[in-house]
Motif scaffolding. Structure first.
Motif, PDB file in Angstrom:
ATOM      1  N   VAL B 146      28.235  43.921  40.181  1.00 50.27           N
ATOM      2  CA  VAL B 146      27.858  42.278  40.243  1.00 50.27           C
ATOM      3  C   VAL B 146      27.151  40.858  39.871  1.00 50.27           C
ATOM      4  O   VAL B 146      27.884  40.497  38.793  1.00 50.27           O
ATOM      5  CB  VAL B 146      28.386  41.773  41.811  1.00 50.27           C
ATOM      6  N   VAL B 149      27.243  41.603  36.345  1.00 47.91           N
ATOM      7  CA  VAL B 149      28.371  40.539  35.433  1.00 47.91           C
ATOM      8  C   VAL B 149      28.490  39.128  35.281  1.00 47.91           C
ATOM      9  O   VAL B 149      28.062  39.033  34.779  1.00 47.91           O
ATOM     10  CB  VAL B 149      29.311  41.372  36.144  1.00 47.91           C
ATOM     11  N   ARG B 188      36.498  56.699  41.644  1.00 48.71           N
ATOM     12  CA  ARG B 188      36.250  56.906  43.082  1.00 48.71           C
ATOM     13  C   ARG B 188      36.656  54.803  43.855  1.00 48.71           C
ATOM     14  O   ARG B 188      36.616  55.530  44.765  1.00 48.71           O
ATOM     15  CB  ARG B 188      35.122  57.921  43.974  1.00 48.71           C
ATOM     16  N   GLY B 189      36.698  53.970  43.057  1.00 51.97           N
ATOM     17  CA  GLY B 189      37.065  52.778  43.378  1.00 51.97           C
ATOM     18  C   GLY B 189      35.301  52.591  44.375  1.00 51.97           C
ATOM     19  O   GLY B 189      35.306  51.491  44.520  1.00 51.97           O
ATOM     20  N   GLU B 190      34.208  52.963  43.075  1.00 55.38           N
ATOM     21  CA  GLU B 190      33.080  52.574  43.796  1.00 55.38           C
ATOM     22  C   GLU B 190      32.753  51.817  42.920  1.00 55.38           C
ATOM     23  O   GLU B 190      31.301  51.142  43.149  1.00 55.38           O
ATOM     24  CB  GLU B 190      32.493  53.767  44.270  1.00 55.38           C
ATOM     25  N   MET B 191      33.103  51.649  41.494  1.00 59.85           N
ATOM     26  CA  MET B 191      32.257  50.389  40.631  1.00 59.85           C
ATOM     27  C   MET B 191      32.768  50.292  39.742  1.00 59.85           C
ATOM     28  O   MET B 191      34.242  50.560  39.994  1.00 59.85           O
ATOM     29  CB  MET B 191      31.133  51.574  40.251  1.00 59.85           C
ATOM     30  N   LEU B 192      32.748  49.184  39.726  1.00 60.04           N
ATOM     31  CA  LEU B 192      33.983  48.164  38.625  1.00 60.04           C
ATOM     32  C   LEU B 192      34.119  49.122  37.520  1.00 60.04           C
ATOM     33  O   LEU B 192      33.013  49.501  36.931  1.00 60.04           O
ATOM     34  CB  LEU B 192      32.883  47.199  38.117  1.00 60.04           C
ATOM     35  N   ASP B 196      38.016  46.235  34.781  1.00 60.98           N
ATOM     36  CA  ASP B 196      37.469  45.625  35.278  1.00 60.98           C
ATOM     37  C   ASP B 196      36.394  43.826  34.685  1.00 60.98           C
ATOM     38  O   ASP B 196      36.313  42.600  34.789  1.00 60.98           O
ATOM     39  CB  ASP B 196      36.690  45.359  36.764  1.00 60.98           C
ATOM     40  N   GLU B 199      37.585  41.770  31.537  1.00 58.53           N
ATOM     41  CA  GLU B 199      38.680  41.370  31.654  1.00 58.53           C
ATOM     42  C   GLU B 199      38.086  40.055  32.810  1.00 58.53           C
ATOM     43  O   GLU B 199      38.588  39.024  32.133  1.00 58.53           O
ATOM     44  CB  GLU B 199      39.770  41.978  32.916  1.00 58.53           C
ATOM     45  N   ILE B 200      36.865  40.255  32.675  1.00 58.38           N
ATOM     46  CA  ILE B 200      36.478  39.643  33.995  1.00 58.38           C
ATOM     47  C   ILE B 200      35.602  38.478  32.798  1.00 58.38           C
ATOM     48  O   ILE B 200      35.928  37.608  32.961  1.00 58.38           O
ATOM     49  CB  ILE B 200      35.225  40.158  35.044  1.00 58.38           C
TER      50      ILE B 200
END
Lengths: 88, 270
Positions: B146, B149, B188-192, B196, B199-200
């Motif tokens: 975060v 980014v 595993r959804g633990e890291m962007l 993501d 797109e951001i």
């Protein structure tokens, strides 16, 4: 570590994504980059706050953006005490 | 006429210097004439990462102030004939770097190289703004995290307002280079994820450099990772990114140790 915390760990990237989208749309508009979503968000919150005191804990905001569309979701929890206050 | 590229990020520690060295070496390995400039006055490190720390005599500020001529300050890489380094000053006052001075150095260098890579200091202050000031393109180094980014978004705002190109109303070419990416954690959804981040930031992707021990090993021995271990996943990622920078159409791939292992197996079987 239990199953619940495992599930929570799985969910941390979507949380990061959502927090960033809200934060950056705010920061971009603060820098003067126009962003319809944050203007809408500001106006809606201003309209709501005319009628009741907004507590940050009672608001859930989600913003999402992809190639073709953006969504803004605002969930406001209104305690019954507030409703009586607003009506009187 | 050289193309000037700033390697920037806002946040520190995301891999700007590593990426400058690796991209510079990869471009030189492809036969281009390349100069890398360290803009981090007071905290120079590009010389160390490139293994040239003992060969620094003059630096960028010496050239800006006319103490040394550009050819005296440029250090030629010992391994790659077409790769040159212009080190930052380690001791002098940061204000010694002036906009006019930098403009003069870049102008002189444009005629001598194919590519000029400017390694920006962290932050958004004067040093970072001078590093991007005369760039034609920018590589924004971003970790899938975060704070990185957020800072990249801030830097994109600066690139679109404070560069000479932006002030002339032209568009500065911007690329995201994702470093320290762990595909398994992203899965595993633990890291962007890559999507993501892109797109951001709504900026096109230049490459994905996987998290790898090779990067630290390369800086330990003072060699860009594309030279120290060209077959390693990060080296291949940087080589791909360098090709894309030159306009080549290289399909995006996440290089991993595992794939390399299978690649080796198949390579042997064939």
């Amino acid at each position: 570590m239990n199953l619940f915390s495992l599930w929570r760990r799985r969910g941390s990237a979507p949380v990061a994504r959502e927090r960033l989208q809200i934060l950056l749309s705010y920061e971009r508009s603060a820098r003067g980059e126009s962003n319809l979503l944050s203007i809408l968000r500001g106006d809606i919150l201003a309209a709501v706050s005319k009628h009741l005191t907004i507590d940050q804990d009672n608001i859930v905001m989600r913003m999402d953006r992809d190639a073709t569309l953006s969504t803004l979701e605002i969930e406001i929890v209104i305690p019954h005490a507030e409703m009586k206050l607003a009506a009187s | 006429m050289a193309k000037v590229v700033v390697i920037t990020s806002g946040k520190g520690g995301v891999g700007k210097t590593t990426s400058t060295a690796a991209l510079g070496a990869a471009l030189a390995q492809a036969g281009k004439k390349v100069a890398v400039i360290d803009f981090d006055v007071g905290l120079r490190n590009l010389d160390l990462v490139m293994g040239a720390e003992r060969r620094v005599v003059f630096d960028l500020i010496n050239v800006v102030q006319g103490v040394a001529k550009l050819p005296q300050a440029l250090i030629r890489d010992k391994r790659l004939e077409t790769l040159w380094l212009l080190p930052a000053s380690q001791t002098k006052d940061k204000d010694a770097l002036t906009e006019a001075g930098v403009a003069g150095v870049i102008k002189e260098m444009r005629g001598k190289f194919d590519w000029i890579l400017c390694d920006s200091p962290a932050g958004i202050e004067r040093g970072a703004q001078l590093a991007m000031r005369f760039a034609d393109a920018a590589v924004i180094v971003t970790n899938p995290e975060v704070s990185s980014v957020r800072d990249s978004d801030r830097i994109i705002g600066l690139l679109d307002s404070k560069t000479q190109k932006a002030e002339k109303g032209e568009r500065i070419e911007k690329h995201i280079l994702i470093t320290r990416y762990d595909p398994n954690r992203a899965l595993r959804g633990e890291m962007l994820s890559i999507d993501d981040v892109l797109e951001i930031l709504s900026t096109p992707l230049l490459g994905i450099v996987p998290e790898s021990e090779e990067v630290l090993r390369a800086s330990n021995v003072g060699s860009p990772v594309t030279l120290s271990n060209p077959a390693s996943p990060p080296a291949r990622a940087y080589a791909d990114a360098a090709s894309r920078l030159t306009g080549e159409n290289v399909p995006m791939a996440i290089h991993s140790e595992r794939r390399r292992f299978f690649g080796k197996l198949f390579g042997r079987a064939a």
